[in-house]
Scaffold this motif. Structure first.
Motif, PDB file in Angstrom:
ATOM      1  N   ALA A  40       0.830  -1.204   0.000  1.00  0.00           N
ATOM      2  CA  ALA A  40       0.000   0.000   0.000  1.00  0.00           C
ATOM      3  C   ALA A  40       0.866   1.256   0.000  1.00  0.00           C
ATOM      4  O   ALA A  40       0.601   2.222  -0.741  1.00  0.00           O
ATOM      5  CB  ALA A  40      -0.921  -0.010   1.226  1.00  0.00           C
ATOM      6  N   LYS A  41       1.901   1.246   0.819  1.00  0.00           N
ATOM      7  CA  LYS A  41       2.771   2.414   0.930  1.00  0.00           C
ATOM      8  C   LYS A  41       3.502   2.693  -0.374  1.00  0.00           C
ATOM      9  O   LYS A  41       3.562   3.836  -0.846  1.00  0.00           O
ATOM     10  CB  LYS A  41       3.753   2.190   2.073  1.00  0.00           C
ATOM     11  N   LYS A  42       4.054   1.657  -0.988  1.00  0.00           N
ATOM     12  CA  LYS A  42       4.806   1.844  -2.227  1.00  0.00           C
ATOM     13  C   LYS A  42       3.893   2.181  -3.396  1.00  0.00           C
ATOM     14  O   LYS A  42       4.353   2.703  -4.416  1.00  0.00           O
ATOM     15  CB  LYS A  42       5.640   0.598  -2.509  1.00  0.00           C
ATOM     16  N   SER A  43       2.601   1.894  -3.237  1.00  0.00           N
ATOM     17  CA  SER A  43       1.635   2.244  -4.274  1.00  0.00           C
ATOM     18  C   SER A  43       1.087   3.659  -4.082  1.00  0.00           C
ATOM     19  O   SER A  43       0.231   4.105  -4.859  1.00  0.00           O
ATOM     20  CB  SER A  43       0.478   1.238  -4.271  1.00  0.00           C
ATOM     21  N   GLY A  44       1.559   4.364  -3.068  1.00  0.00           N
ATOM     22  CA  GLY A  44       1.156   5.736  -2.836  1.00  0.00           C
ATOM     23  C   GLY A  44      -0.156   5.901  -2.108  1.00  0.00           C
ATOM     24  O   GLY A  44      -0.728   7.000  -2.097  1.00  0.00           O
ATOM     25  N   ILE A  98      -2.030   4.611   4.360  1.00  0.00           N
ATOM     26  CA  ILE A  98      -2.210   3.344   5.076  1.00  0.00           C
ATOM     27  C   ILE A  98      -3.393   3.407   6.035  1.00  0.00           C
ATOM     28  O   ILE A  98      -4.149   2.434   6.166  1.00  0.00           O
ATOM     29  CB  ILE A  98      -0.906   2.957   5.801  1.00  0.00           C
ATOM     30  N   ALA A  99      -3.587   4.534   6.703  1.00  0.00           N
ATOM     31  CA  ALA A  99      -4.708   4.644   7.643  1.00  0.00           C
ATOM     32  C   ALA A  99      -6.036   4.441   6.925  1.00  0.00           C
ATOM     33  O   ALA A  99      -6.937   3.744   7.427  1.00  0.00           O
ATOM     34  CB  ALA A  99      -4.678   6.000   8.339  1.00  0.00           C
ATOM     35  N   ASN A 100      -6.174   5.023   5.743  1.00  0.00           N
ATOM     36  CA  ASN A 100      -7.410   4.865   4.984  1.00  0.00           C
ATOM     37  C   ASN A 100      -7.589   3.430   4.504  1.00  0.00           C
ATOM     38  O   ASN A 100      -8.703   2.881   4.539  1.00  0.00           O
ATOM     39  CB  ASN A 100      -7.424   5.819   3.786  1.00  0.00           C
ATOM     40  N   VAL A 101      -6.493   2.830   4.040  1.00  0.00           N
ATOM     41  CA  VAL A 101      -6.563   1.444   3.578  1.00  0.00           C
ATOM     42  C   VAL A 101      -7.003   0.528   4.708  1.00  0.00           C
ATOM     43  O   VAL A 101      -7.912  -0.306   4.561  1.00  0.00           O
ATOM     44  CB  VAL A 101      -5.200   0.984   3.015  1.00  0.00           C
ATOM     45  N   VAL A 102      -6.372   0.685   5.867  1.00  0.00           N
ATOM     46  CA  VAL A 102      -6.685  -0.187   7.003  1.00  0.00           C
ATOM     47  C   VAL A 102      -8.110   0.036   7.476  1.00  0.00           C
ATOM     48  O   VAL A 102      -8.809  -0.916   7.843  1.00  0.00           O
ATOM     49  CB  VAL A 102      -5.674   0.038   8.150  1.00  0.00           C
ATOM     50  N   GLU A 103      -8.570   1.296   7.468  1.00  0.00           N
ATOM     51  CA  GLU A 103      -9.941   1.568   7.903  1.00  0.00           C
ATOM     52  C   GLU A 103     -10.941   0.762   7.082  1.00  0.00           C
ATOM     53  O   GLU A 103     -11.934   0.252   7.607  1.00  0.00           O
ATOM     54  CB  GLU A 103     -10.245   3.062   7.772  1.00  0.00           C
ATOM     55  N   ILE A 163       8.031  -5.993   8.778  1.00  0.00           N
ATOM     56  CA  ILE A 163       7.838  -5.004   7.722  1.00  0.00           C
ATOM     57  C   ILE A 163       9.134  -4.248   7.408  1.00  0.00           C
ATOM     58  O   ILE A 163       9.292  -3.708   6.309  1.00  0.00           O
ATOM     59  CB  ILE A 163       6.720  -4.013   8.110  1.00  0.00           C
ATOM     60  N   ALA A 164      10.080  -4.232   8.340  1.00  0.00           N
ATOM     61  CA  ALA A 164      11.341  -3.495   8.134  1.00  0.00           C
ATOM     62  C   ALA A 164      12.131  -4.085   6.972  1.00  0.00           C
ATOM     63  O   ALA A 164      12.966  -3.378   6.380  1.00  0.00           O
ATOM     64  CB  ALA A 164      12.183  -3.516   9.410  1.00  0.00           C
ATOM     65  N   ARG A 165      11.915  -5.339   6.640  1.00  0.00           N
ATOM     66  CA  ARG A 165      12.600  -5.950   5.500  1.00  0.00           C
ATOM     67  C   ARG A 165      12.048  -5.452   4.171  1.00  0.00           C
ATOM     68  O   ARG A 165      12.697  -5.634   3.109  1.00  0.00           O
ATOM     69  CB  ARG A 165      12.420  -7.475   5.518  1.00  0.00           C
ATOM     70  N   LEU A 166      10.866  -4.856   4.177  1.00  0.00           N
ATOM     71  CA  LEU A 166      10.127  -4.611   2.935  1.00  0.00           C
ATOM     72  C   LEU A 166      10.021  -3.150   2.547  1.00  0.00           C
ATOM     73  O   LEU A 166       9.654  -2.849   1.396  1.00  0.00           O
ATOM     74  CB  LEU A 166       8.709  -5.180   3.077  1.00  0.00           C
ATOM     75  N   VAL A 167      10.298  -2.239   3.480  1.00  0.00           N
ATOM     76  CA  VAL A 167      10.084  -0.824   3.180  1.00  0.00           C
ATOM     77  C   VAL A 167      11.407  -0.066   3.110  1.00  0.00           C
ATOM     78  O   VAL A 167      12.441  -0.594   3.454  1.00  0.00           O
ATOM     79  CB  VAL A 167       9.181  -0.176   4.267  1.00  0.00           C
TER      80      VAL A 167
END
Length: 287
Positions: A193-197, A200-205, A283-287
């Motif tokens: 989600a983050k790399k797609s711009g 995250i708060a909206n996505v998770v909601e 998640i630290a491995r991915l961002v």
């Protein structure tokens, strides 16, 4: 109210013992670093002992929450171990996450001395221990469980007997297998989600209201996004638990390919210096 001993004053054991004292039980604690036991006694008004044997003397129930198989053997066995101080018909309750093999080994030793044994690993993390909201998974006889369950209720939101000695540890392995897979999937979802711009708060909601929702998503998505990994159960301990899972799976012929892979991902986190980060740090491995 019962006379109790509690062995292990770590981030889990100290608040659990505190709940027992607050419930009115007579509690004596032990910790290998005596200063922690003294600090607990000063705070809660209980007693502390120099050895597990001294702590266990005269206790109806002896609880333990230590680090691993070897730590558990050290507090149980030998001339200064808890078993040497326990009276017949007392019950030893192990809240440590250890192998089912050491559980059965120590249970046999206890039972030979007329002492009951319940393996009772816990889930809920440091917050669960502090708030008295732990899930407790037990293995042992119905008689021993029936005696100790009302005591465990001081820090449990649920406490169940799953089978004979060892069943609690096997259930805890199921718990860790499920958590590992869930945290990895959540990490990938948030990183994507983050790399797609996306926000995250909206996505998770949105997605948390459907089948994707979970405790981890609701309670950890913000800190995972922020890179804050100081929320309890450490990667080093998770790798210890996953090693137990994988060894047990080999014994019974179960296949855990995803668990084995995520164990290696946690190894990557350790190499990044995150051994003491909490388990959401995948998640630290991915961002």
């Amino acid at each position: 109210m019962a006379k109790l001993a509690f062995l292990g004053m770590g981030v889990m054991g100290a608040p659990m013992a505190g709940h027992l004292k607050a419930a009115g039980h007579d509690v004596t604690v032990f910790n290998r670093t005596a200063a922690k036991a003294q600090a607990w006694a000063d705070r809660h008004g209980g007693a502390w002992a120099d050895t597990p044997r001294q702590a266990a003397a005269g206790a109806e129930f002896v609880m333990a929450c230590v680090g691993n198989d070897d730590d558990l053997r050290q507090v149980c066995l030998g001339p200064e171990g808890a078993f040497a101080g326990m009276s017949p018909k007392a019950v030893f309750v192990d809240h440590t996450t250890v192998s089912a093999a050491v559980t059965r080994e120590l249970a046999q030793t206890a039972q030979a001395a007329g002492v009951g044994y319940v393996d009772a690993p816990i889930s809920g993390g440091q917050a669960g221990a502090e708030n008295g909201q732990l899930s407790v998974m037990c293995g042992g006889t119905a008689e021993d469980f029936g005696r100790v369950a009302p005591v465990i209720d001081a820090y449990a939101k649920i406490c169940r007997l799953l089978g004979d000695v060892g069943a609690g540890q096997i259930t805890k392995m199921c718990n860790q297998i499920a958590i590992a897979g869930l945290v990895q999937a959540l990490s990938e979802s948030l990183a994507f989600a983050k790399k797609s711009g996306l926000d995250i708060a909206n996505v998770v909601e949105v997605i948390s209201q459907g089948a994707a929702g979970s405790w981890q998503m609701n309670n950890r998505h913000k800190t995972m996004d922020q890179g804050h990994f100081e929320h309890g159960f450490a990667v080093d301990w998770m790798r210890k638990d996953l090693a137990i899972c994988l060894a047990a799976a080999d014994e019974v012929g179960a296949s855990l390919p995803v668990t084995a892979l995520i164990d290696q991902f946690y190894k990557d986190v350790q190499r990044m210096g995150g051994g003491r980060w909490d388990t959401s740090s995948l998640i630290a491995r991915l961002v």
